[in-house]
Design a protein around this motif. Structure first.
Motif, PDB file in Angstrom:
ATOM      1  N   PHE A  54     -29.828  55.664  -9.124  1.00 17.62           N
ATOM      2  CA  PHE A  54     -29.667  56.988  -8.738  1.00 17.62           C
ATOM      3  C   PHE A  54     -29.033  57.317  -7.453  1.00 17.62           C
ATOM      4  CE2 PHE A  54     -32.694  56.786 -12.018  1.00 17.62           C
ATOM      5  CZ  PHE A  54     -32.164  57.743 -12.944  1.00 17.62           C
ATOM      6  N   THR A  55     -29.557  56.739  -6.175  1.00 19.80           N
ATOM      7  CA  THR A  55     -29.156  56.927  -4.956  1.00 19.80           C
ATOM      8  C   THR A  55     -27.798  56.516  -4.851  1.00 19.80           C
ATOM      9  OG1 THR A  55     -30.010  54.922  -4.236  1.00 19.80           O
ATOM     10  CG2 THR A  55     -31.366  57.037  -3.938  1.00 19.80           C
ATOM     11  N   LYS A  56     -27.231  55.305  -5.484  1.00 19.10           N
ATOM     12  CA  LYS A  56     -26.029  54.649  -5.380  1.00 19.10           C
ATOM     13  C   LYS A  56     -24.949  55.826  -6.390  1.00 19.10           C
ATOM     14  CE  LYS A  56     -27.146  49.860  -5.436  1.00 19.10           C
ATOM     15  NZ  LYS A  56     -27.218  48.630  -5.933  1.00 19.10           N
ATOM     16  N   ALA A  57     -25.530  55.956  -7.457  1.00 21.47           N
ATOM     17  CA  ALA A  57     -24.680  57.214  -8.045  1.00 21.47           C
ATOM     18  C   ALA A  57     -24.254  58.537  -7.458  1.00 21.47           C
ATOM     19  CB  ALA A  57     -25.381  57.397  -9.460  1.00 21.47           C
ATOM     20  N   ILE A  58     -25.400  58.961  -6.843  1.00 24.62           N
ATOM     21  CA  ILE A  58     -25.165  60.102  -6.012  1.00 24.62           C
ATOM     22  C   ILE A  58     -24.439  60.029  -4.888  1.00 24.62           C
ATOM     23  CG2 ILE A  58     -26.366  62.116  -4.822  1.00 24.62           C
ATOM     24  CD1 ILE A  58     -28.773  61.673  -6.651  1.00 24.62           C
ATOM     25  N   ALA A  59     -24.137  58.958  -4.296  1.00 28.92           N
ATOM     26  CA  ALA A  59     -23.627  58.616  -3.129  1.00 28.92           C
ATOM     27  C   ALA A  59     -22.157  57.994  -3.292  1.00 28.92           C
ATOM     28  CB  ALA A  59     -24.155  57.489  -2.191  1.00 28.92           C
ATOM     29  N   SER A  60     -21.880  57.540  -4.722  1.00 27.48           N
ATOM     30  CA  SER A  60     -20.763  57.084  -4.982  1.00 27.48           C
ATOM     31  C   SER A  60     -19.660  57.961  -4.903  1.00 27.48           C
ATOM     32  CB  SER A  60     -20.919  56.403  -6.403  1.00 27.48           C
ATOM     33  OG  SER A  60     -19.507  55.816  -6.917  1.00 27.48           O
ATOM     34  N   PRO A  61     -18.487  57.555  -4.434  1.00 25.37           N
ATOM     35  CA  PRO A  61     -17.320  58.666  -4.266  1.00 25.37           C
ATOM     36  C   PRO A  61     -16.537  58.485  -5.601  1.00 25.37           C
ATOM     37  CG  PRO A  61     -16.975  57.394  -2.362  1.00 25.37           C
ATOM     38  CD  PRO A  61     -18.130  56.721  -3.369  1.00 25.37           C
ATOM     39  N   ALA A  62     -16.537  57.499  -6.594  1.00 24.38           N
ATOM     40  CA  ALA A  62     -15.958  57.355  -7.611  1.00 24.38           C
ATOM     41  C   ALA A  62     -16.890  58.103  -8.689  1.00 24.38           C
ATOM     42  CB  ALA A  62     -16.161  55.920  -8.380  1.00 24.38           C
ATOM     43  N   VAL A  63     -17.955  58.165  -8.630  1.00 23.57           N
ATOM     44  CA  VAL A  63     -18.804  59.148  -9.591  1.00 23.57           C
ATOM     45  C   VAL A  63     -18.580  60.869  -9.154  1.00 23.57           C
ATOM     46  CG1 VAL A  63     -21.249  59.824 -10.001  1.00 23.57           C
ATOM     47  CG2 VAL A  63     -20.564  57.298  -9.925  1.00 23.57           C
ATOM     48  N   LYS A  64     -18.435  61.003  -7.698  1.00 19.16           N
ATOM     49  CA  LYS A  64     -18.080  62.544  -7.383  1.00 19.16           C
ATOM     50  C   LYS A  64     -16.820  62.922  -7.922  1.00 19.16           C
ATOM     51  CE  LYS A  64     -20.948  62.059  -3.260  1.00 19.16           C
ATOM     52  NZ  LYS A  64     -20.849  62.019  -1.858  1.00 19.16           N
ATOM     53  N   ALA A  65     -15.883  61.797  -7.857  1.00 21.18           N
ATOM     54  CA  ALA A  65     -14.623  62.183  -8.248  1.00 21.18           C
ATOM     55  C   ALA A  65     -14.538  62.386  -9.794  1.00 21.18           C
ATOM     56  CB  ALA A  65     -13.648  61.077  -8.094  1.00 21.18           C
ATOM     57  N   SER A  66     -15.259  61.870 -10.505  1.00 26.24           N
ATOM     58  CA  SER A  66     -15.222  61.834 -11.984  1.00 26.24           C
ATOM     59  C   SER A  66     -15.840  63.193 -12.306  1.00 26.24           C
ATOM     60  CB  SER A  66     -16.175  60.767 -12.739  1.00 26.24           C
ATOM     61  OG  SER A  66     -17.524  60.763 -12.284  1.00 26.24           O
ATOM     62  N   PHE A  67     -17.018  63.644 -11.602  1.00 32.57           N
ATOM     63  CA  PHE A  67     -17.699  64.833 -11.665  1.00 32.57           C
ATOM     64  C   PHE A  67     -16.789  65.917 -11.470  1.00 32.57           C
ATOM     65  CE2 PHE A  67     -21.177  62.547 -12.546  1.00 32.57           C
ATOM     66  CZ  PHE A  67     -22.444  63.411 -12.444  1.00 32.57           C
ATOM     67  N   TRP A  68     -15.850  65.910 -10.729  1.00 34.31           N
ATOM     68  CA  TRP A  68     -14.781  67.082 -10.288  1.00 34.31           C
ATOM     69  C   TRP A  68     -13.943  66.816 -11.287  1.00 34.31           C
ATOM     70  CZ3 TRP A  68     -16.033  70.903  -7.759  1.00 34.31           C
ATOM     71  CH2 TRP A  68     -16.805  70.679  -6.364  1.00 34.31           C
ATOM     72  N   VAL A  69     -13.295  65.974 -12.019  1.00 32.06           N
ATOM     73  CA  VAL A  69     -12.405  65.761 -12.875  1.00 32.06           C
ATOM     74  C   VAL A  69     -13.020  66.407 -14.242  1.00 32.06           C
ATOM     75  CG1 VAL A  69     -11.240  64.167 -14.618  1.00 32.06           C
ATOM     76  CG2 VAL A  69     -11.280  63.581 -12.201  1.00 32.06           C
ATOM     77  N   THR A  70     -14.403  66.255 -14.461  1.00 24.22           N
ATOM     78  CA  THR A  70     -14.981  67.010 -15.501  1.00 24.22           C
ATOM     79  C   THR A  70     -14.752  68.176 -15.452  1.00 24.22           C
ATOM     80  OG1 THR A  70     -16.402  64.953 -15.818  1.00 24.22           O
ATOM     81  CG2 THR A  70     -16.964  67.096 -16.945  1.00 24.22           C
ATOM     82  N   TYR A  71     -15.063  69.044 -14.278  1.00 23.06           N
ATOM     83  CA  TYR A  71     -14.905  70.338 -13.922  1.00 23.06           C
ATOM     84  C   TYR A  71     -13.764  70.794 -14.035  1.00 23.06           C
ATOM     85  CZ  TYR A  71     -19.977  70.878 -12.750  1.00 23.06           C
ATOM     86  OH  TYR A  71     -21.313  70.812 -12.655  1.00 23.06           O
ATOM     87  N   LYS A  72     -12.594  70.169 -13.489  1.00 28.66           N
ATOM     88  CA  LYS A  72     -11.102  70.536 -13.888  1.00 28.66           C
ATOM     89  C   LYS A  72     -11.108  70.648 -15.292  1.00 28.66           C
ATOM     90  CE  LYS A  72      -9.456  68.121  -9.686  1.00 28.66           C
ATOM     91  NZ  LYS A  72      -8.171  67.012  -9.277  1.00 28.66           N
ATOM     92  N   PHE A  73     -11.377  69.746 -16.184  1.00 29.58           N
ATOM     93  CA  PHE A  73     -11.279  69.913 -17.544  1.00 29.58           C
ATOM     94  C   PHE A  73     -11.785  71.291 -18.061  1.00 29.58           C
ATOM     95  CE2 PHE A  73     -10.211  65.260 -18.093  1.00 29.58           C
ATOM     96  CZ  PHE A  73      -8.860  65.538 -18.888  1.00 29.58           C
ATOM     97  N   LEU A  74     -13.043  71.390 -17.664  1.00 32.94           N
ATOM     98  CA  LEU A  74     -13.657  72.689 -18.222  1.00 32.94           C
ATOM     99  C   LEU A  74     -12.915  74.029 -17.511  1.00 32.94           C
ATOM    100  CD1 LEU A  74     -17.434  73.602 -17.493  1.00 32.94           C
ATOM    101  CD2 LEU A  74     -15.735  75.141 -16.904  1.00 32.94           C
ATOM    102  N   ILE A  75     -12.177  73.876 -16.599  1.00 30.39           N
ATOM    103  CA  ILE A  75     -11.319  75.062 -16.067  1.00 30.39           C
ATOM    104  C   ILE A  75     -10.094  75.375 -16.937  1.00 30.39           C
ATOM    105  CG2 ILE A  75      -9.902  76.079 -14.018  1.00 30.39           C
ATOM    106  CD1 ILE A  75     -12.263  74.507 -12.402  1.00 30.39           C
ATOM    107  N   VAL A  76      -9.551  74.062 -17.239  1.00 29.74           N
ATOM    108  CA  VAL A  76      -8.394  74.197 -18.086  1.00 29.74           C
ATOM    109  C   VAL A  76      -8.688  74.353 -19.547  1.00 29.74           C
ATOM    110  CG1 VAL A  76      -6.253  72.830 -18.609  1.00 29.74           C
ATOM    111  CG2 VAL A  76      -7.004  72.769 -16.342  1.00 29.74           C
ATOM    112  N   PHE A  77      -9.552  73.660 -20.284  1.00 26.29           N
ATOM    113  CA  PHE A  77      -9.712  73.538 -21.393  1.00 26.29           C
ATOM    114  C   PHE A  77     -10.575  74.771 -22.008  1.00 26.29           C
ATOM    115  CE2 PHE A  77     -13.215  72.731 -24.470  1.00 26.29           C
ATOM    116  CZ  PHE A  77     -12.584  72.656 -25.714  1.00 26.29           C
TER     117      PHE A  77
END
Length: 292
Positions: A54-77
């Protein structure tokens, strides 16, 4: 008599209870257990790592980036889905007859496989597709629809919105049909134009249907995977790498199942929290329009 009613009630609810236990409760317990281990589901060695995943997931730049991409889909879709389904609902609702036939036609894409739809879209947008040949020959445009970050995100969002619009239109039509025609007649007598009537009367009075559609669309945007996997694989440059794709890559490409389970649990918490915030905002909007 009371015992008979209890037995009858349990007999009707037991299939759903069994389904929930098998397909929701057991997988959830399994995911929680897996998230505190480093098991890859292949090795016989299973080590307990506690909250490290969990600590690795929260600190991971790749996971954070994937979360932002998901929100981008939300904003567009979500806006695309609402607009397209509203257009379908208004057009079909205004037809004098054969409404059911047209609704079925618009509903059919929702029943189609996401894999099949993605393959068709991929073919339509390929370099030598009729669309791209027409654009190159007549306008000198050479668009890499799935090879650039903005267009790929928009294309996937548009495709899913088209697929879901018929289903959402069914819900919106129920809201449209519940509005009393006398209200429109009163608005016309007061000199209200079509756009003002639609914005000030139709939209607020469709609140229950719109509430349902928006919440459903938000839920879909948090679960986008098939279309991304088939069309872009998360690219280009991870521009469409949603957290569903990140979970898949960690679990089945990098063979880090425990880490992937931790990401999925974090994603579930963020999803429920986000939907809760959006629901609160929608409820406040409804209260301002007389819905309580």
């Amino acid at each position: 008599m009371k015992n008979l009613n209890n037995k009858l009630g349990w007999s009707f609810t037991s299939p759903y209870v069994i389904f929930t236990i098998i397909f929701f409760l057991i997988p959830l317990v399994w995911a929680i257990w897996l998230s505190v281990t480093d098991w890859n589901m292949m090795s016989p060695d299973i080590n307990f790592v506690g909250l490290d995943n969990f600590t690795k997931a929260i600190a991971s730049p790749a996971v954070k980036a994937s979360f932002w991409v998901t929100y981008k889909f939300l904003i567009v879709f979500v806006p695309l889905a609402i607009i397209m389904s509203m257009v379908v609902a208004v057009l079909v609702n205004g037809l004098p007859k054969f409404k059911g036939l047209y609704l079925v036609a618009f509903f059919l894409p929702y029943l189609s496989s996401g894999v099949v739809t993605s393959l068709i879209v991929k073919g339509l947008l390929s370099y030598n597709s009729p669309l791209n040949i027409f654009l190159r020959d007549n306008f000198g445009l050479n668009i890499d629809w799935l090879g650039t970050p903005m267009t790929s995100l928009f294309v996937i969002s548009l495709m899913i919105a088209w697929k879901m619009s018929g289903y959402y239109a069914l819900i919106l039509i129920s809201g449209l049909s519940s509005i009393n025609e006398e209200i429109y007649e009163a608005a016309a007598m007061d000199g209200s134009g079509r756009f003002r009537t639609f914005w000030k009367i139709t939209i607020p009075m469709m609140y229950p249907a719109l509430f349902t559609v928006i919440v459903l669309a938000v839920g879909v945007s948090f679960g986008i995977f098939t279309e991304v996997y088939q069309l872009t694989g998360g690219g280009p440059n991870f521009a469409t790498n949603t957290w569903q794709m990140e979970i898949y890559n960690q679990a089945f490409v990098n063979l880090k199942s425990g880490y992937a389970s931790a990401i999925s649990l974090v994603a579930a918490v963020v999803t429920f929290a986000s939907i809760g915030v959006i629901k609160k905002g929608l409820e406040k909007w409804g209260e301002r329009n007389g819905w309580s």
